[in-house]
Design an enzyme around this catalytic site. Structure first.
Site, short mmCIF file in Angstrom:
data_model
loop_
_atom_site.label_atom_id
_atom_site.label_comp_id
_atom_site.label_asym_id
_atom_site.label_seq_id
_atom_site.Cartn_x
_atom_site.Cartn_y
_atom_site.Cartn_z
N LYS A 1 34.58 41.64 26.30
CA LYS A 1 34.66 43.05 26.69
C LYS A 1 34.12 43.90 25.55
O LYS A 1 32.91 44.02 25.40
CB LYS A 1 36.09 43.36 27.10
CG LYS A 1 36.45 42.57 28.38
CD LYS A 1 37.82 42.75 28.86
CE LYS A 1 38.03 42.02 30.20
NZ LYS A 1 37.83 40.57 30.14
N SER B 1 43.95 46.30 33.54
CA SER B 1 42.52 46.25 33.80
C SER B 1 42.09 47.06 35.02
O SER B 1 40.96 47.53 35.07
CB SER B 1 42.09 44.79 33.99
OG SER B 1 42.77 44.20 35.08
N GLU C 1 50.06 43.08 30.27
CA GLU C 1 48.82 43.57 29.68
C GLU C 1 49.16 44.81 28.87
O GLU C 1 50.13 45.53 29.16
CB GLU C 1 47.81 43.90 30.77
CG GLU C 1 47.40 42.71 31.62
CD GLU C 1 46.42 43.08 32.72
OE1 GLU C 1 45.45 43.83 32.45
OE2 GLU C 1 46.62 42.62 33.85
N HIS D 1 47.16 40.48 35.44
CA HIS D 1 45.89 39.87 35.86
C HIS D 1 46.12 38.52 36.53
O HIS D 1 47.11 37.82 36.28
CB HIS D 1 45.00 39.69 34.62
CG HIS D 1 43.60 39.29 34.92
ND1 HIS D 1 43.19 37.97 34.94
CD2 HIS D 1 42.51 40.04 35.22
CE1 HIS D 1 41.90 37.93 35.22
NE2 HIS D 1 41.46 39.16 35.41
N ASN E 1 32.62 46.04 31.36
CA ASN E 1 33.67 46.14 30.34
C ASN E 1 33.08 46.22 28.94
O ASN E 1 33.77 45.97 27.95
CB ASN E 1 34.60 44.93 30.44
CG ASN E 1 35.32 44.87 31.77
OD1 ASN E 1 35.76 45.89 32.29
ND2 ASN E 1 35.43 43.68 32.33
N HIS F 1 41.66 44.51 27.36
CA HIS F 1 40.93 45.77 27.56
C HIS F 1 41.22 46.81 26.48
O HIS F 1 40.57 47.86 26.45
CB HIS F 1 41.24 46.33 28.94
CG HIS F 1 40.67 45.50 30.04
ND1 HIS F 1 39.41 45.68 30.56
CD2 HIS F 1 41.19 44.43 30.70
CE1 HIS F 1 39.18 44.78 31.50
NE2 HIS F 1 40.24 44.00 31.60
N ASP G 1 48.63 40.62 26.63
CA ASP G 1 47.19 40.44 26.84
C ASP G 1 46.51 41.76 26.49
O ASP G 1 46.65 42.74 27.21
CB ASP G 1 46.92 40.05 28.29
CG ASP G 1 45.44 39.78 28.57
OD1 ASP G 1 44.60 40.17 27.74
OD2 ASP G 1 45.14 39.19 29.62
#
Length: 388
Positions: free
Chosen positions: A240, A183, A179, A136, A56, A211, A208
């Site tokens: 990340k 992810s 998210e 997640h 990541n 990423h 979230d």
């Protein structure tokens, strides 16, 4: 320590014996092995010369040297509430809040700790949490620990979210958690529409951005910033794009004070290293100014995506950004392709249930701004050989 490609991909045989009281664990491991779902420890790092396409480290910061200078301590020494708060922590939190345009931020030891601690602290029995089906594991566990009612809705499906919020009209409080860049699938929800739904139904929006942070939006401030959305709770990680370790929650000063008092994963954990906090200040400033790195990442991603599609790879069509999920028929097929790539000098791990839903085992391929043109060509040549 294993140091060859063969060592990297070898799955050790299971011992038929085990300690008496835990003998059932061996039976369960054997079941996982028969289903093609057994995970075994890999080498500490990829063998020399191996091209890593599954990290990541999107901006290529993880290998950057950094010297803290000054007299920053290596350890916090205690929980932040006891004597573990150092000036470096406060500096990092101010820098993160400034980057994201929030009143404040609070550092956690990991993204898992941030999500579990925040959700379990905010939501309570009598509340309803509306959670995307592909959120997640840390979000799922935080929802469970909160003891609130949880409505799991179809992935990125706005009507499902609204229906759940309508059903939750009589709840004590309503929360929507998602998210921003998923992810495993690499796709994104309609954040503007989610914000509007939350406002219409008096719900709080938790996003979230693990990423997307550093990768998307103005100055790399994430997809919320890119879409003009202000979540009530912003969760981000340092491990990340920033290439470090740890995480944070950003939002109002009231949110920070509440989590300081009630987030158990924060309250009962030693504070992160002050040296790491100082490094966070450096990396946030670097990422905010790194438009060239984001442009490079986008170009490399486009080259990999185009090349993989030309080979017939079944990439998820909605994926975007540096996450390229290649769906394969079964866990065994994903493992076999991972092993073929390893023999070509390319490290891409197979992702299998329960990390992803049954029937969607995959190679989760990721790109990085640190990949050179030669790296991209080598990667595509390796994929070409592996699919033969």
């Amino acid at each position: 320590m294993p140091s060859t490609v063969d060592d990297l991909v070898r799955i050790p045989s299971l011992s038929p014996d085990g300690p008496g009281a835990l003998r059932h664990l061996q039976d369960e491991l054997s079941e996982l092995e028969r289903a093609g779902l057994l995970r075994t420890p890999a080498v500490a790092s990829a063998p020399a010369g191996m091209l890593v396409l599954c990290s990541n480290d999107y901006l290529g910061y993880a290998d950057l040297p950094w010297s803290p200078g000054g007299d920053a301590a290596s350890g916090a020494g205690a929980s932040r509430l006891v004597s573990g708060t150092h000036e470096a922590h406060l500096m990092a939190e101010r820098e993160l809040a400034s980057w994201l345009g929030t009143e404040s931020a609070l550092l956690f030891s990991s993204g898992y700790a941030a999500n579990v601690g925040t959700l379990a602290a905010l939501a309570r029995p009598g509340d309803v949490i509306v959670s995307d089906a592909l959120n997640h594991a840390s979000i799922i566990d935080g929802c469970r620990l909160s003891r609130a009612a949880v409505e799991v809705v179809r992935h990125c499906d706005l009507p499902s979210v609204e229906e759940a919020l309508v059903r939750a009209a009589g709840a004590r409080r309503r929360w929507v958690v998602t998210e921003s860049l998923f992810s495993m699938d690499g796709d994104t929800p309609d954040l503007r529409a989610l914000r509007a739904l939350c406002d219409r139904h008096d719900a709080a929006l938790i996003v979230d951005e693990a990423h997307a942070l550093g990768v998307c939006g103005p100055r790399g401030a994430g997809l919320c910033a890119a879409t003009g959305v202000r979540p009530d709770v912003f969760v981000g990680t340092l491990g990340k794009s920033l290439g470090l370790h740890g995480a944070f929650v950003a939002g109002s000063s009231t949110l920070r004070t509440y989590l300081w008092n009630r987030a158990r994963s924060f309250v009962f954990s030693t504070g992160i290293s002050p040296m790491l906090a100082l490094a966070t200040v450096d990396r946030v400033r670097r990422a905010a100014a790194d438009d060239a790195g984001r442009a490079r990442l986008a170009m490399v991603t486009a080259q990999l995506r185009s090349g993989l599609r030309s080979l017939g790879a079944r990439l998820l069509p909605a994926s975007s950004g540096p996450i390229l999920p290649w769906i394969l028929e079964s866990p065994a097929a994903a493992v076999e392709m991972s092993q073929r790539l390893a023999r070509e000098g390319i490290l891409v791990q197979a992702i299998r249930p329960p990390t992803v839903p049954a029937g969607t085992s995959r190679l989760r391929i990721t790109s990085s701004a640190s990949l050179s043109e030669a790296d991209v060509e080598r990667a595509l040549a390796g994929f070409r050989e592996a699919v033969r």
